[in-house]
Design a protein around this motif. Structure first.
Motif, PDB file in Angstrom:
ATOM      1  N   ALA A 239       0.859  -1.190   0.000  1.00 29.79           N
ATOM      2  CA  ALA A 239       0.000   0.000   0.000  1.00 29.79           C
ATOM      3  C   ALA A 239       0.890   1.234   0.000  1.00 29.79           C
ATOM      4  O   ALA A 239       1.152   1.816   1.049  1.00 29.79           O
ATOM      5  N   PRO A 240       1.393   1.635  -1.166  1.00 34.24           N
ATOM      6  CA  PRO A 240       2.284   2.799  -1.211  1.00 34.24           C
ATOM      7  C   PRO A 240       1.602   4.042  -0.667  1.00 34.24           C
ATOM      8  O   PRO A 240       0.414   4.258  -0.878  1.00 34.24           O
ATOM      9  N   GLN A 241       2.368   4.857   0.045  1.00 35.14           N
ATOM     10  CA  GLN A 241       1.848   6.077   0.641  1.00 35.14           C
ATOM     11  C   GLN A 241       1.570   7.127  -0.447  1.00 35.14           C
ATOM     12  O   GLN A 241       2.285   7.189  -1.457  1.00 35.14           O
ATOM     13  N   PRO A 242       0.546   7.966  -0.264  1.00 31.09           N
ATOM     14  CA  PRO A 242       0.258   9.010  -1.266  1.00 31.09           C
ATOM     15  C   PRO A 242       1.462   9.902  -1.563  1.00 31.09           C
ATOM     16  O   PRO A 242       1.716  10.231  -2.726  1.00 31.09           O
ATOM     17  N   LEU A 243       2.198  10.295  -0.508  1.00 30.39           N
ATOM     18  CA  LEU A 243       3.369  11.140  -0.717  1.00 30.39           C
ATOM     19  C   LEU A 243       4.422  10.410  -1.541  1.00 30.39           C
ATOM     20  O   LEU A 243       5.076  10.995  -2.404  1.00 30.39           O
ATOM     21  N   GLN A 244       4.565   9.130  -1.295  1.00 32.28           N
ATOM     22  CA  GLN A 244       5.504   8.293  -2.044  1.00 32.28           C
ATOM     23  C   GLN A 244       5.102   8.231  -3.516  1.00 32.28           C
ATOM     24  O   GLN A 244       5.946   8.361  -4.413  1.00 32.28           O
ATOM     25  N   ILE A 245       3.815   8.044  -3.781  1.00 30.82           N
ATOM     26  CA  ILE A 245       3.329   7.993  -5.159  1.00 30.82           C
ATOM     27  C   ILE A 245       3.579   9.321  -5.864  1.00 30.82           C
ATOM     28  O   ILE A 245       3.995   9.353  -7.033  1.00 30.82           O
ATOM     29  N   GLN A 246       3.342  10.427  -5.176  1.00 30.48           N
ATOM     30  CA  GLN A 246       3.569  11.736  -5.785  1.00 30.48           C
ATOM     31  C   GLN A 246       5.028  11.943  -6.143  1.00 30.48           C
ATOM     32  O   GLN A 246       5.344  12.538  -7.188  1.00 30.48           O
ATOM     33  N   GLU A 247       5.934  11.461  -5.302  1.00 33.19           N
ATOM     34  CA  GLU A 247       7.349  11.592  -5.619  1.00 33.19           C
ATOM     35  C   GLU A 247       7.714  10.744  -6.834  1.00 33.19           C
ATOM     36  O   GLU A 247       8.548  11.151  -7.644  1.00 33.19           O
ATOM     37  N   ILE A 248       7.081   9.583  -6.979  1.00 36.18           N
ATOM     38  CA  ILE A 248       7.321   8.762  -8.169  1.00 36.18           C
ATOM     39  C   ILE A 248       6.803   9.491  -9.411  1.00 36.18           C
ATOM     40  O   ILE A 248       7.458   9.509 -10.452  1.00 36.18           O
ATOM     41  N   GLU A 249       5.616  10.090  -9.295  1.00 33.44           N
ATOM     42  CA  GLU A 249       5.074  10.854 -10.425  1.00 33.44           C
ATOM     43  C   GLU A 249       6.040  11.955 -10.843  1.00 33.44           C
ATOM     44  O   GLU A 249       6.307  12.145 -12.040  1.00 33.44           O
ATOM     45  N   LEU A 250       6.570  12.676  -9.872  1.00 32.98           N
ATOM     46  CA  LEU A 250       7.521  13.736 -10.183  1.00 32.98           C
ATOM     47  C   LEU A 250       8.792  13.169 -10.804  1.00 32.98           C
ATOM     48  O   LEU A 250       9.394  13.780 -11.685  1.00 32.98           O
ATOM     49  N   ALA A 251       9.212  11.998 -10.327  1.00 29.28           N
ATOM     50  CA  ALA A 251      10.405  11.366 -10.886  1.00 29.28           C
ATOM     51  C   ALA A 251      10.181  10.993 -12.349  1.00 29.28           C
ATOM     52  O   ALA A 251      11.057  11.191 -13.199  1.00 29.28           O
ATOM     53  N   VAL A 252       8.999  10.440 -12.656  1.00 28.07           N
ATOM     54  CA  VAL A 252       8.686  10.081 -14.038  1.00 28.07           C
ATOM     55  C   VAL A 252       8.633  11.337 -14.905  1.00 28.07           C
ATOM     56  O   VAL A 252       9.181  11.379 -16.012  1.00 28.07           O
ATOM     57  N   GLU A 253       7.980  12.380 -14.402  1.00 25.58           N
ATOM     58  CA  GLU A 253       7.891  13.627 -15.158  1.00 25.58           C
ATOM     59  C   GLU A 253       9.273  14.225 -15.368  1.00 25.58           C
ATOM     60  O   GLU A 253       9.560  14.792 -16.431  1.00 25.58           O
ATOM     61  N   ALA A 254      10.143  14.130 -14.359  1.00 25.10           N
ATOM     62  CA  ALA A 254      11.499  14.656 -14.508  1.00 25.10           C
ATOM     63  C   ALA A 254      12.267  13.881 -15.563  1.00 25.10           C
ATOM     64  O   ALA A 254      13.031  14.458 -16.346  1.00 25.10           O
ATOM     65  N   TYR A 255      12.053  12.566 -15.595  1.00 24.32           N
ATOM     66  CA  TYR A 255      12.718  11.766 -16.636  1.00 24.32           C
ATOM     67  C   TYR A 255      12.215  12.172 -18.022  1.00 24.32           C
ATOM     68  O   TYR A 255      13.015  12.345 -18.956  1.00 24.32           O
ATOM     69  N   LEU A 256      10.910  12.305 -18.165  1.00 22.57           N
ATOM     70  CA  LEU A 256      10.356  12.738 -19.447  1.00 22.57           C
ATOM     71  C   LEU A 256      10.910  14.091 -19.856  1.00 22.57           C
ATOM     72  O   LEU A 256      11.247  14.324 -21.025  1.00 22.57           O
ATOM     73  N   SER A 257      10.997  14.984 -18.886  1.00 20.76           N
ATOM     74  CA  SER A 257      11.521  16.318 -19.159  1.00 20.76           C
ATOM     75  C   SER A 257      12.936  16.236 -19.701  1.00 20.76           C
ATOM     76  O   SER A 257      13.307  16.932 -20.648  1.00 20.76           O
ATOM     77  N   GLN A 258      13.739  15.366 -19.097  1.00 24.11           N
ATOM     78  CA  GLN A 258      15.117  15.186 -19.539  1.00 24.11           C
ATOM     79  C   GLN A 258      15.173  14.673 -20.972  1.00 24.11           C
ATOM     80  O   GLN A 258      15.901  15.204 -21.815  1.00 24.11           O
ATOM     81  N   VAL A 259      14.394  13.627 -21.259  1.00 25.64           N
ATOM     82  CA  VAL A 259      14.435  13.011 -22.584  1.00 25.64           C
ATOM     83  C   VAL A 259      13.892  13.960 -23.654  1.00 25.64           C
ATOM     84  O   VAL A 259      14.502  14.148 -24.709  1.00 25.64           O
ATOM     85  N   LEU A 260      12.754  14.578 -23.369  1.00 25.96           N
ATOM     86  CA  LEU A 260      12.090  15.398 -24.383  1.00 25.96           C
ATOM     87  C   LEU A 260      12.800  16.713 -24.642  1.00 25.96           C
ATOM     88  O   LEU A 260      12.566  17.361 -25.662  1.00 25.96           O
ATOM     89  N   SER A 261      13.666  17.137 -23.719  1.00 22.94           N
ATOM     90  CA  SER A 261      14.406  18.381 -23.927  1.00 22.94           C
ATOM     91  C   SER A 261      15.817  18.117 -24.437  1.00 22.94           C
ATOM     92  O   SER A 261      16.633  19.025 -24.502  1.00 22.94           O
ATOM     93  N   GLY A 262      16.116  16.881 -24.770  1.00 31.12           N
ATOM     94  CA  GLY A 262      17.420  16.575 -25.335  1.00 31.12           C
ATOM     95  C   GLY A 262      18.389  15.936 -24.381  1.00 31.12           C
ATOM     96  O   GLY A 262      19.544  15.702 -24.728  1.00 31.12           O
ATOM     97  N   GLY A 263      17.968  15.689 -23.133  1.00 31.06           N
ATOM     98  CA  GLY A 263      18.797  14.927 -22.217  1.00 31.06           C
ATOM     99  C   GLY A 263      19.697  15.726 -21.308  1.00 31.06           C
ATOM    100  O   GLY A 263      20.332  15.168 -20.419  1.00 31.06           O
TER     101      GLY A 263
END
Length: 305
Positions: A133-157
């Motif tokens: 049962a992942p904690q809501p705060l934990q899930i939000q940090e994962i969401e931000l991590a995924v978005e940060a990865y996308l940001s890196q890839v889509l902006s050229g790395g």
């Protein structure tokens, strides 16, 4: 979607994000997503993808993005694997917060990425999301991590490599816990920032720490903390990490485990009672976090006293 010799390893849905990984002869039919972008990232072998009637023979490390309403489909062989990330809104770290409301943003079709990096990150995200049962705060940090990865890839790395480092730092399959030594360092930090010696600390970040310390047994969220800090979610994550050396979720875990050690020493409360009082979803999650930080189980700790 349809599939032949498919092995769907994982399918995860977050707020505005979907992640999945497939391997072993997967194929699907031509389709479009009404309001989703899709980034297809081959991490092993080859991926034969067709998008808008143009063929893309992709090797590992060569990704491609499909914009909303763009027809696409792909096929991989039995020795290949792909990771797919779907998102509705372009990540804020890629475009800036002021652009997030744009109806549709155009990205170059092909993307270069590191297959080993996304495979490692995906394993960490999936291990946490498959927790009991992942904690809501934990899930939000994962969401931000995924978005940060996308940001890196889509902006050229390169542009957002710092955001990726901050958003994913310390995340692992045990729940992102920190060591006992770091626990002591964080306590010292709080004492410094809330005393006169913390005069040079951003007063808004000081209020965030005070807020966390006052209510760490309750459910918390990144947006509330960022609001207190008067910062965007991305800026807040970077600022908090720079100040404390940990993510907000790690910081909360430290406080909960510290209080758990006090209760194990000074009360006869059961481990179950302590775990639920501290805001853990279940006892097994509490055991894993406590052992990760303290090096022993809660009962072992109590018996040592």
């Amino acid at each position: 979607m349809s599939a032949g010799e498919e092995t769907m390893e994982l399918n995860m849905t977050l707020n505005g994000l979907e992640l999945w990984k497939a391997s072993g002869g997967f194929s699907n039919e031509p389709h479009v997503h009404d309001d989703w972008y899709q980034v297809t990232l081959p991490v092993r072998g080859e991926c034969h993808l067709v998008q808008e009637q143009q063929a893309y023979p992709l090797q590992a490390g060569q990704g491609i993005i499909a914009h909303p309403q763009m027809e696409h489909f792909f096929e991989i062989g039995s020795d290949s694997a792909v990771i797919v990330i779907k998102f509705r809104n372009p990540p804020g770290g890629c475009l800036g917060d002021s652009d997030r409301g744009r109806a549709q943003t155009e990205f170059r079709p092909t993307q270069i990425f590191d297959p080993a990096e996304i495979s490692r990150l995906f394993r960490g995200w999936s291990a946490l999301l498959l927790d009991d049962a992942p904690q809501p705060l934990q899930i939000q940090e994962i969401e931000l991590a995924v978005e940060a990865y996308l940001s890196q890839v889509l902006s050229g790395g390169q542009q957002n490599r710092g955001s990726l480092t901050v958003a994913t730092a310390g995340i692992d399959a045990t729940g992102g816990a920190v060591s006992n030594l770091v626990c002591e360092q964080l306590q010292n930090l709080f004492e410094r920032t809330t005393s006169n010696g913390g005069a040079f600390i951003d007063p808004h970040l000081r209020r965030v720490l005070e807020y966390i310390h006052s209510d760490y047994t309750s459910s918390m969220d990144i947006d509330s903390m960022a609001t207190i800090a008067h910062q965007s979610r991305y800026h807040f994550m970077r600022s908090f990490k720079a100040l404390t050396g940990s993510t907000p979720y790690q910081y909360v875990l430290h406080l909960r485990v510290e209080e758990a050690t006090r209760r194990l020493r000074l009360t006869t409360d059961s481990v179950t009672t302590i775990s639920f009082w501290l805001g853990f979803s279940n006892v097994s999650q509490f055991y894993r976090v406590f052992q990760r930080i303290m090096g022993v189980t809660p009962m072992e700790y109590r018996n040592q006293m």
